[in-house]
Design a protein around this motif. Sequence first.
Motif, PDB file in Angstrom:
ATOM      1  N   ARG A 257     -11.756  51.970  44.295  1.00  0.00           N
ATOM      2  CA  ARG A 257     -10.283  52.051  44.336  1.00  0.00           C
ATOM      3  C   ARG A 257      -9.807  53.275  45.122  1.00  0.00           C
ATOM      4  O   ARG A 257      -8.792  53.196  45.809  1.00  0.00           O
ATOM      5  CB  ARG A 257      -9.708  52.055  42.916  1.00  0.00           C
ATOM      6  CG  ARG A 257      -9.895  50.707  42.251  1.00  0.00           C
ATOM      7  CD  ARG A 257      -8.960  50.542  41.080  1.00  0.00           C
ATOM      8  NE  ARG A 257      -9.282  49.336  40.345  1.00  0.00           N
ATOM      9  CZ  ARG A 257      -8.780  49.027  39.167  1.00  0.00           C
ATOM     10  NH1 ARG A 257      -7.933  49.847  38.564  1.00  0.00           N
ATOM     11  NH2 ARG A 257      -9.123  47.915  38.561  1.00  0.00           N
ATOM     12  N   SER A 279     -22.886  54.139  34.943  1.00  0.00           N
ATOM     13  CA  SER A 279     -22.532  53.049  34.027  1.00  0.00           C
ATOM     14  C   SER A 279     -22.762  51.673  34.632  1.00  0.00           C
ATOM     15  O   SER A 279     -22.804  50.682  33.913  1.00  0.00           O
ATOM     16  CB  SER A 279     -21.077  53.102  33.528  1.00  0.00           C
ATOM     17  OG  SER A 279     -20.755  54.364  33.028  1.00  0.00           O
ATOM     18  N   SER A 416     -18.884  44.772  33.877  1.00  0.00           N
ATOM     19  CA  SER A 416     -17.638  44.551  34.608  1.00  0.00           C
ATOM     20  C   SER A 416     -16.800  45.824  34.558  1.00  0.00           C
ATOM     21  O   SER A 416     -16.367  46.234  33.476  1.00  0.00           O
ATOM     22  CB  SER A 416     -16.892  43.382  33.955  1.00  0.00           C
ATOM     23  OG  SER A 416     -15.643  43.221  34.567  1.00  0.00           O
TER      24      SER A 416
HETATM   25  C1  MCA Z   1      -9.413  46.010  32.925  1.00  0.00           C
HETATM   26  N1  MCA Z   1      -9.521  44.697  33.221  1.00  0.00           N
HETATM   27  C2  MCA Z   1     -10.795  44.407  33.414  1.00  0.00           C
HETATM   28  C3  MCA Z   1     -11.497  45.615  33.237  1.00  0.00           C
HETATM   29  N2  MCA Z   1     -10.623  46.586  32.931  1.00  0.00           N
HETATM   30  N3  MCA Z   1     -11.411  43.256  33.735  1.00  0.00           N
HETATM   31  C4  MCA Z   1     -12.733  43.287  33.867  1.00  0.00           C
HETATM   32  N4  MCA Z   1     -13.477  44.408  33.711  1.00  0.00           N
HETATM   33  C5  MCA Z   1     -12.879  45.587  33.388  1.00  0.00           C
HETATM   34  N5  MCA Z   1     -13.605  46.691  33.230  1.00  0.00           N
HETATM   35  C6  MCA Z   1      -8.453  43.711  33.367  1.00  0.00           C
HETATM   36  C7  MCA Z   1      -7.596  43.568  32.149  1.00  0.00           C
HETATM   37  O1  MCA Z   1      -8.152  42.545  31.377  1.00  0.00           O
HETATM   38  C8  MCA Z   1      -6.266  43.191  32.732  1.00  0.00           C
HETATM   39  O2  MCA Z   1      -6.275  41.800  32.982  1.00  0.00           O
HETATM   40  C9  MCA Z   1      -6.245  43.882  34.074  1.00  0.00           C
HETATM   41  O3  MCA Z   1      -7.613  44.150  34.407  1.00  0.00           O
HETATM   42  C10 MCA Z   1      -5.469  45.174  34.060  1.00  0.00           C
HETATM   43  O4  MCA Z   1      -5.861  45.955  32.931  1.00  0.00           O
HETATM   44  P1  MCA Z   1      -5.775  47.526  32.962  1.00  0.00           P
HETATM   45  O5  MCA Z   1      -6.212  48.044  31.632  1.00  0.00           O
HETATM   46  O6  MCA Z   1      -4.463  47.952  33.528  1.00  0.00           O
HETATM   47  O7  MCA Z   1      -6.919  47.864  34.009  1.00  0.00           O
HETATM   48  P2  MCA Z   1      -7.249  49.207  34.693  1.00  0.00           P
HETATM   49  O8  MCA Z   1      -6.550  50.353  34.040  1.00  0.00           O
HETATM   50  O9  MCA Z   1      -7.104  49.046  36.155  1.00  0.00           O
HETATM   51  O10 MCA Z   1      -8.793  49.362  34.279  1.00  0.00           O
HETATM   52  C11 MCA Z   1      -9.851  49.076  35.072  1.00  0.00           C
HETATM   53  C12 MCA Z   1     -10.846  50.228  34.975  1.00  0.00           C
HETATM   54  C13 MCA Z   1     -11.275  50.366  33.491  1.00  0.00           C
HETATM   55  C14 MCA Z   1     -10.205  51.523  35.435  1.00  0.00           C
HETATM   56  C15 MCA Z   1     -12.036  49.937  35.849  1.00  0.00           C
HETATM   57  O11 MCA Z   1     -11.873  49.152  33.065  1.00  0.00           O
HETATM   58  C16 MCA Z   1     -12.188  51.526  33.237  1.00  0.00           C
HETATM   59  O12 MCA Z   1     -11.750  52.674  33.117  1.00  0.00           O
HETATM   60  N6  MCA Z   1     -13.502  51.284  33.142  1.00  0.00           N
HETATM   61  C17 MCA Z   1     -14.451  52.355  32.809  1.00  0.00           C
HETATM   62  C18 MCA Z   1     -15.390  51.883  31.766  1.00  0.00           C
HETATM   63  C19 MCA Z   1     -16.277  52.984  31.266  1.00  0.00           C
HETATM   64  O13 MCA Z   1     -15.895  54.124  30.998  1.00  0.00           O
HETATM   65  N7  MCA Z   1     -17.568  52.671  31.073  1.00  0.00           N
HETATM   66  C20 MCA Z   1     -18.537  53.608  30.608  1.00  0.00           C
HETATM   67  C21 MCA Z   1     -19.353  53.003  29.484  1.00  0.00           C
HETATM   68  P3  MCA Z   1      -5.170  40.856  32.343  1.00  0.00           P
HETATM   69  O14 MCA Z   1      -3.861  41.416  32.798  1.00  0.00           O
HETATM   70  O15 MCA Z   1      -5.518  39.514  32.907  1.00  0.00           O
HETATM   71  O16 MCA Z   1      -5.399  40.968  30.869  1.00  0.00           O
HETATM   72  S1  MCA Z   1     -20.656  54.146  29.020  1.00  0.00           S
HETATM   73  C22 MCA Z   1     -22.019  53.487  29.792  1.00  0.00           C
HETATM   74  O17 MCA Z   1     -21.968  52.435  30.345  1.00  0.00           O
HETATM   75  C23 MCA Z   1     -23.313  54.196  29.937  1.00  0.00           C
HETATM   76  C24 MCA Z   1     -23.797  54.968  28.806  1.00  0.00           C
HETATM   77  C25 MCA Z   1     -23.290  55.073  31.155  1.00  0.00           C
HETATM   78  O18 MCA Z   1     -24.303  55.063  31.860  1.00  0.00           O
HETATM   79  O19 MCA Z   1     -22.271  55.726  31.382  1.00  0.00           O
END
Ligand code: MCA
Length: 513
Positions: A257, A279, A416
């Motif tokens: 992004r 992650s 995802s």
């Molecule tokens: C949001 N949406 C998603 C996701 N996030 N769809 C698929 N995958 C996602 N990850 C969808 C929502 O369902 C919504 O759809 C639309 O996108 C907008 O939601 P919003 O919350 O506004 O989205 P965003 O703020 O743009 O969030 C996307 C994001 C977020 C920034 C990529 O998902 C995020 O911060 N991800 C980080 C995850 C993370 O911290 N993982 C670490 C895990 P609709 O409107 O249709 O409902 S720890 C781990 O894995 C290990 C230990 C490691 O190695 O770190």
Amino acid sequence: MSNANLYTVLSSGFPEDRKQIALETPDLLYTWEDVEQASACLANLLASLNLPEGSRVAVQVEKSPEALLLYLATLRAGLVYLPLNTAYREAEIAYFLKDAEPAVVVCSSKNLEWVSKVAEEAGTRHVFTLDEDRTGTLLSAAAQQPREFETVLREADDLAAILYTSGTTGRSKGAMLSHGNLASNAQVLHTYWGWRPDDVLLHMLPIFHVHGLFVASHGALLAGARMIWLPKLDVEQALRYLPRCTVMMGVPTYYVRLLAEERFNRDVCARMRLFISGSAPLLMETFNEFKARTGHTILERYGMSETVMLTSNPYYPAAGERLGGTVGKALPGVHVRVVDDRDEVLPVGEIGNVQVRGPNVFSGYWRMPEKTKEEFTTDGWFRTGDVGRFGGESGGAQVPADYLSIVGRSKDLIISGGYNVYPKEIELIIDEMPGVLESAVIGVAHPDFGEAVVAVVVPREGATIDTDAMQAELKTRIANFKVPKQLHVVDQLPRNTMGKVQKNVLRETYKTA
Ligand code: MCA
Ligand code: AMP
């Protein structure tokens, strides 16, 4: 004897001058003194509840500085922190509370009604609210408490946190992490990534998973470094703050992004010393484009909820090159091996199962001794479920023998946007829906999220399936990131001669869907 409480370890890095800024939001500044005093008030509140040793504090709240303070307070009070993704819906939260039986639940006031109901069913006696605008019953109650608190003594093996991770059976498991697991990892990363007191971390990750809560926050706290604390990934805000920052962490979607924004360039990154990705796999394309645009080489590292961080590309050039497509070397003190299906170590260059051990590796899954036993070898190695290789080649270049590359997963998992989705969990829910005979859930390449969830559904004879209605129904039942972006209706699923669904065939069929 020194106190092994993780808070004591982290606070050993706080600057002597407690009037310096620890946390900065677009509206507010928090000094280190604020961090100490507010976490003391909250710890006093928790202590006043007279909870039994090992009690869990389950938290599902929007990201705010106070949410971080609540985490620190839970550590200080010697209780066990249980963070929950804000996207989880009622049925998901009900499962976690029933399984973990927390003594305290903290939720957003907008969810109070249903959270109170499921908390009561789980036997929880204390429910508080905490909102991102510093309102809610938790802070009102804590405000009455003294601003000093003597951090409770903990042994390294004592439980500090439980992180739920889904599983291939569709049933989530609570990974039990001790004070020692988390402290050892924070200390190793402190040195390995060259954390400094004058660092400024751009913190945009959610704080209910390992990446944002432990890797990012612990790094800054232990260094006594300032965090710019934003509620979520917001490219506009990132462009505003990055020129003052030195470190940023994100899942690959964050970098995709940022690169999509033309204004993201070398000038914006002028003070930055380190961009870290993890992650989920960082595409070579993103790694290369980032380098060309900013002059910075993203450092990719690898970990899990059960283990915190395991491997990392080097920070210091003397330790080696940062190689795209690899997750670097085993961190100091961590052991990583690649084995075949009989747990025999494979030669460098061969692909096999990744197994790990070290002071960072969890002790087991909450109340699941059998599952825990299955996931460890008899000689104590944890089976990650990831498939990898030491050495080999990446991007046309030879990879040194001590660098690991993750090339796949033996577990049926979709990642995802950095969130894990286990197909089985979604399939079980879809299969129970009216008119459904069976279903298969797969991950397909997605330009923003890396992988996207797609469901392929077979109707019962004579039934018709309205995919829009099914998607809408799923949105009410499971976290939004788990809801399939697409649903396809087919007459039958492809199967091999053993009757097993051929997900690889489905992935090929729907890859461009
Ligand atoms: C949001 N949406 C998603 C996701 N996030 N769809 C698929 N995958 C996602 N990850 C969808 C929502 O369902 C919504 O759809 C639309 O996108 C907008 O939601 P919003 O919350 O506004 O989205 P965003 O703020 O743009 O969030 C996307 C994001 C977020 C920034 C990529 O998902 C995020 O911060 N991800 C980080 C995850 C993370 O911290 N993982 C670490 C895990 P609709 O409107 O249709 O409902 S720890 C781990 O894995 C290990 C230990 C490691 O190695 O770190
Ligand atoms: P979680 O269960 O959320 O802790 O996710 C852990 C999983 O994320 C690991 O088992 C890997 O499959 C994956 N993962 C984490 N970091 C990386 C990375 N840098 N490259 C590829 N996969 C990763």
